[in-house]
Design a protein around this motif. Sequence first.
Motif: not given
Length: 476
Positions: A425-429, A454, A459, A456, A422-423
């Motif tokens: 995917a959230a940090r790297h667009s 994940h 995602i 979501d 999760e981290g």
Amino acid sequence: MSDSSTLPPARLQPEAELARAALGAPLFSRAVRLARWAGPDTRVEAGGELAEEQLGAAVEALGLSGEEAAADAGEAWRVAVDAGLVEITDEDAGTVAAGEELALLTGGSPQDVLGAWLAALETVLADASAPDLGALVDAMAEGEDELDLSALDWDPEAEAEFLDGVLGNLYLLTVSEDAPGDTPVPLPALAASVLIPGDMAEPSNDVLQQVSDAMMRLDDQFRLLEPIGLVAYRPVDEALMTDTDEEPAAPVDDTDVARYGMVRLTPLGLYGLRARLLEAGFTAPAVGEFADKGADALLDGTAGYPPGAAHAETEGWLARREPQDAARDLLAAARGTDAGAPLRRLRCQQALALVGAEAEPALREVLDDAELGGLARVWLAEHGARDVPPPPESMVFWLTIDTVAAQLAAEGNSEELQALVEGLAARHSGFFDTAWRVGHPATADVLEAMGRLHPDKKIAKEARKAAFKARSQQGG
């Protein structure tokens, strides 16, 4: 417990300490003393038992007293014979002499002492699996010339298998990382661990009765096994036995569970059970086995170890080597594109965390290495090194895939891995747009796992699409 599985590594005491513990075990100590007491005038019966007329002298030699003194002396003598401390020289005349093993107790190595103790342990384990002698006598008095073992409700193989299963579970409880270790285990819990299936939500009354019966069998057995040094045992409180013809019910309240018996393996017992497991074909590693082996053996061998055991094993390995040499060996062993390589690199990174700043030159040597440059930069940053070049984007993504692949191999679909996914995917667009192009053998597998983990849905779908592209690129 399957003999094809690898057990958690045991943390054994040094052999010298274990040998001292073996010599200090009450039953083995008595066996040694009787072996030294025996002389030309000592006589045995046809089965090797000490002649009845000599039991008194044996009791006196051991300084025993009480109703069980003769039985205890007889047991010690039997152990002495079975362990090779005494040798029967003439069966017809009943004469004996000192066995070869006796001299080794003082003139041999700690391993020699432990070998004799292991032989003694087998005798005691066989005794512990034997039926109650009183029941045997009663059955023989009521029966014919031949004894029907089925009438005793005693199956020798089943009894030995049951005790082996209980001791196997006690071993696992001792060596498992999240287990109580040397904390005593309640006897009801130990009996239940063998008799109650893991998928049984609510044990039936019949099963609970089996547990209660097993507790009392184990109470007798552990009383026999404690004097040889295998276990430390607090027996079942006899006050619970209000009627000697009835078995006590299994406790339902933790406040009184100790009264139903508590047992733990001693360090000597841990050594003894591991030796038996190895003999039976189990893979039962011990911390320290890789100390004199190469870095490749260390990283591969500890790949499946729990964190604490891997840390202890690595500390022992590093203690024998200079920091720079150790770092170079670890880095060289961490290279590879095989399925086990990511976990090797994770273990390498964990091992390097234990190496001091003196290893810095070895880490700088691999900064341009596609497989090792990322973890080298992590180490240098953590140690406050200066002038460390930033990694190219390709190396960052390669290290990310490698790290997730290692975590998958080490822990499977754990909560920690889900948080990592999760981290990322959230940090790297646009993470997945780049990740599927990474030339790492595990790229497709990692992306599929990210899609699975994940929460979501959008995602997760992106991750699965990226996994498909990665597999197509790899020709799969």
